[in-house]
Motif scaffolding. Sequence first.
Motif, mmCIF file in Angstrom:
data_model
loop_
_atom_site.group_PDB
_atom_site.id
_atom_site.type_symbol
_atom_site.label_atom_id
_atom_site.label_comp_id
_atom_site.label_asym_id
_atom_site.label_seq_id
_atom_site.Cartn_x
_atom_site.Cartn_y
_atom_site.Cartn_z
ATOM 1 N N ASN A 153 31.227 41.378 50.058
ATOM 2 C CA ASN A 153 31.691 42.015 49.029
ATOM 3 C C ASN A 153 32.894 40.894 49.028
ATOM 4 O OD1 ASN A 153 30.334 44.099 48.801
ATOM 5 N ND2 ASN A 153 31.044 45.112 50.587
ATOM 6 N N LEU A 154 33.325 40.813 48.123
ATOM 7 C CA LEU A 154 34.395 39.253 47.112
ATOM 8 C C LEU A 154 35.799 40.089 46.658
ATOM 9 C CD1 LEU A 154 35.826 36.514 47.825
ATOM 10 C CD2 LEU A 154 33.882 36.438 45.825
ATOM 11 N N VAL A 155 37.121 40.291 46.601
ATOM 12 C CA VAL A 155 38.048 40.537 45.783
ATOM 13 C C VAL A 155 38.621 39.217 45.361
ATOM 14 C CG1 VAL A 155 39.931 41.916 45.079
ATOM 15 C CG2 VAL A 155 37.788 42.708 46.825
ATOM 16 N N ARG A 207 32.594 52.155 51.393
ATOM 17 C CA ARG A 207 31.540 50.634 51.883
ATOM 18 C C ARG A 207 32.240 49.243 51.755
ATOM 19 N NH1 ARG A 207 25.595 52.448 51.898
ATOM 20 N NH2 ARG A 207 25.579 50.392 52.589
ATOM 21 N N ILE A 208 32.302 48.962 50.417
ATOM 22 C CA ILE A 208 32.827 48.427 50.030
ATOM 23 C C ILE A 208 33.658 47.151 50.563
ATOM 24 C CG2 ILE A 208 34.085 46.350 48.232
ATOM 25 C CD1 ILE A 208 31.866 47.880 46.358
ATOM 26 N N TRP A 209 34.645 48.587 50.688
ATOM 27 C CA TRP A 209 36.229 47.808 51.874
ATOM 28 C C TRP A 209 35.908 47.318 53.263
ATOM 29 C CZ3 TRP A 209 37.435 46.934 47.201
ATOM 30 C CH2 TRP A 209 37.454 47.678 46.046
ATOM 31 N N ASP A 210 34.983 48.229 53.171
ATOM 32 C CA ASP A 210 34.899 47.767 55.187
ATOM 33 C C ASP A 210 34.345 46.319 55.299
ATOM 34 O OD1 ASP A 210 34.816 50.219 55.305
ATOM 35 O OD2 ASP A 210 33.450 50.827 56.506
ATOM 36 N N MET A 212 30.938 32.626 43.721
ATOM 37 C CA MET A 212 30.552 34.669 43.497
ATOM 38 C C MET A 212 29.126 35.166 43.919
ATOM 39 S SD MET A 212 33.003 34.827 40.061
ATOM 40 C CE MET A 212 31.092 36.429 39.604
ATOM 41 N N GLU A 213 27.884 34.323 43.545
ATOM 42 C CA GLU A 213 26.732 34.550 43.850
ATOM 43 C C GLU A 213 26.284 34.682 45.062
ATOM 44 O OE1 GLU A 213 24.216 34.106 41.832
ATOM 45 O OE2 GLU A 213 25.703 33.675 40.442
ATOM 46 N N ASN A 214 26.858 34.317 46.975
ATOM 47 C CA ASN A 214 26.962 34.621 47.803
ATOM 48 C C ASN A 214 27.141 36.124 48.319
ATOM 49 O OD1 ASN A 214 26.472 31.892 48.429
ATOM 50 N ND2 ASN A 214 28.668 31.353 47.895
ATOM 51 N N PHE A 215 27.868 36.876 46.467
ATOM 52 C CA PHE A 215 28.142 37.719 47.595
ATOM 53 C C PHE A 215 27.332 39.256 46.743
ATOM 54 C CE2 PHE A 215 31.927 35.595 48.444
ATOM 55 C CZ PHE A 215 31.885 35.051 49.884
ATOM 56 N N GLU A 216 27.674 40.561 47.575
ATOM 57 C CA GLU A 216 26.493 41.335 46.828
ATOM 58 C C GLU A 216 27.830 42.359 45.180
ATOM 59 O OE1 GLU A 216 25.780 45.160 49.373
ATOM 60 O OE2 GLU A 216 25.082 43.075 50.909
ATOM 61 N N GLY A 269 29.317 42.338 30.826
ATOM 62 C CA GLY A 269 29.327 43.094 31.989
ATOM 63 C C GLY A 269 30.213 43.869 33.011
ATOM 64 N N PHE A 270 31.115 43.819 33.573
ATOM 65 C CA PHE A 270 32.533 43.689 34.583
ATOM 66 C C PHE A 270 32.247 45.413 33.794
ATOM 67 C CE2 PHE A 270 32.411 39.568 34.146
ATOM 68 C CZ PHE A 270 32.468 39.272 35.979
ATOM 69 N N LEU A 271 32.914 45.872 34.784
ATOM 70 C CA LEU A 271 33.349 47.827 35.649
ATOM 71 C C LEU A 271 34.281 47.660 35.646
ATOM 72 C CD1 LEU A 271 32.057 50.522 35.382
ATOM 73 C CD2 LEU A 271 31.284 50.104 37.142
ATOM 74 N N GLU A 272 35.449 49.123 34.999
ATOM 75 C CA GLU A 272 36.476 49.164 35.896
ATOM 76 C C GLU A 272 36.631 49.876 37.423
ATOM 77 O OE1 GLU A 272 39.427 49.878 33.057
ATOM 78 O OE2 GLU A 272 41.763 50.508 34.506
ATOM 79 N N VAL A 273 37.450 48.932 38.070
ATOM 80 C CA VAL A 273 37.174 50.412 38.945
ATOM 81 C C VAL A 273 38.989 49.916 39.445
ATOM 82 C CG1 VAL A 273 35.029 49.107 40.124
ATOM 83 C CG2 VAL A 273 37.472 48.067 40.679
#
Length: 680
Positions: free
Chosen positions: A387-389, A421-424, A473-477, A515-519
């Motif tokens: 995952n990517l931030v 699980r994302i932050w891990d 970004m394509e490389n990340f889940e 297509g983005f969701l607030e988190v």
Amino acid sequence: MSFEIKYKDVMGRIGILQTPHGNIKTPALMPVIHPGKQTLDVKKYGAELVITNAYIMYKNEELKEKVLEEGVHSFIDFPGPIITDSGSFQLSVYGDIDVTNTEIIEFQEAIGTDIGTSLDIPTPPFVTRERAEKDLEITLERAHQAIEVRKDLMLNSVVQGSTFKDLRSKCADEIGKLDFEVYPIGAVVPLMESYKYSELVDVVMASVTHLPDSKPRHLMGAGHPMVFALAVAMGCDLFDSAAYILYAKDDRFLMPSGTYKLQNLVEMPCSCPVCTSYTPDDLRAMKKDERMRLIAQHNLHVSFAEIRTIKQAIVDGNLMELVEQRCRAHPYLLDALRNLKNYTSEFERYDPSSKKSAFFYSGPESLARPEIKRHLDKVERIPKKSNLVLIPRSRKPYSKNIREFGEFYMKDSEEVQNMDRIWDDVQIAVVDVPFGVIPLEIDEVYPLAQNESPLKNDLDALQFVRTHVEDYMENFEHVIINKKVLKTFGIGCDGFDQDEIDSTIDSEFDPSKYGFLEVDVDPSIVRAVDDEEKIRCIADYQFGAGSGDSLFRGDIKIVKSRKTGKIRHVYDGETLIATLRASDSVFVLDREGARRLHSHLEYPKKRVGVNSDAEPFAREGKSIFAKFVIDCDIDIKANDEVLIVNENDELLAFGKAILCGHEIMDFKTGQAVKTRKGGL
Ligand code: GUN
Ligand code: ZN
């Protein structure tokens, strides 16, 4: 005669050319001396070597007799090295000359010139291919003949081929294999006179990229300081100036920013002795001859000053910044600057991996610089997380200046059940112009912290970065993007429609539309850069994927500077592996680091292989001269940390490359590697 490189930047170099009449530093400007007519003493202005015309002396019985008797150095009263031209230029102007190739070679030998020239055919730009090929055949024939008839005379061999890039390259390939001392690039005067600088770039690049690196190149007839920086950045080492006198005859002042006509001057253009001693009215009141001498002096002062400025820029590593400034002096020079984007790979081959100066962005043309291409290639070496931030720029280094970034959005609107699980398994990266995605672990590595660029109002840069971010970004889940990044770069927008990007950037941004969701993002996630992860990522980025794990295993201890808190040394137990250099956050190996890298990287990666003669010297920690190198990794760049091995790939020493791989293989003189330590 020998040539060696002392400093490099882009494809430019500072070299030392040894000649029987003394050593000269390149880039150098050779004033053109008119035999029998010269009155200015060009030495006084900084000329270390000069060029004069053998044909003019040959044609005039009186001059011929005198120069044959006393030699060319005494005849033109210049003690340093002298290059002579053959009469080819007269051939190109008058269409005919009465001397043969053999005669003019023998004459140049007889008058004791340092470097002579064969009778090449200066084929003008834009002729038919048939003519260019025919002319080139003669030029090449005469080059071969020159080698045969000369005894001790050292020779130029001129690259011709008109504006056909493949013919220029073919010519350079062929003469590059022969024993010539200097490689001029010919028949470019018509391009410069008509301001066709973009075509000049094509001609010079097609030539230089096929010439040997180990010989100086002379851009023939280039005497206007406007083009010096650009030409040096493309790998030209010598210039000749008849311009200083020709322009003076026409009451024109040369400046790196262009040409000034005396009739228009209210103020003198510079601070040379002429410009500080006279006013434009003084000069206008003078007799033509006196005025011409003074303007010629100004022209020499300014031309040599520009050469000094260029040499300083090479040492500082900001030659491209200088080129970008100079190429804004004229729209057609800007055209040339823009054409450089077609040669980024060629520049990247030669550009040092680390420089003293920061990268300054001066406009969209800077996007084509090799530093950016190299980063985009090298960032792929860093192992990807799931995952990517992506966070916005802050003050550099980013990781030390992280603030609260407010809202974050996740790409693709499906709900994630377990955010933990994302932050891990997450990579945090900054998005910035012009380098794109910068994982926080490497944010201090050159040039990612050592650059300055404005963020706003530069659509080219924003689009450039957006393309790369979207690819990355394509490389990340899962990709979680800060709102500011989304807005600034218009990530997720369709196409590159100017209005859409403008409205995305300027108006209220609606992530759901894209297509983005607030988190929610816990700020502590963004803050934490693990030191061990950091040193591994830097090593991967610097030496190649997997290098970090190989270098930094065992009982890893990281020692930080007490003053700055920055990582300084990395040990395995008591053994030093490597030191992180503060100025560019690049690893400098120690013996253990060199051993580990050597066993990790497959031959010939990062290797410079020396012969058995050099082996004992390498083991003692003595520097490596190019003539002892038998093989090397062609991808090595100047300033890279490299491994010095023998022909069986046994590690002898390690050090810092002075040259790139191509140069190391081509040079037979000068240093290739500054050895840090031997005894391995
Ligand atoms: N001076 C300017 N251009 C040329 C050229 O193409 N050949 C030679 N020999 N001299 C030149
Ligand atoms: Zn001046």
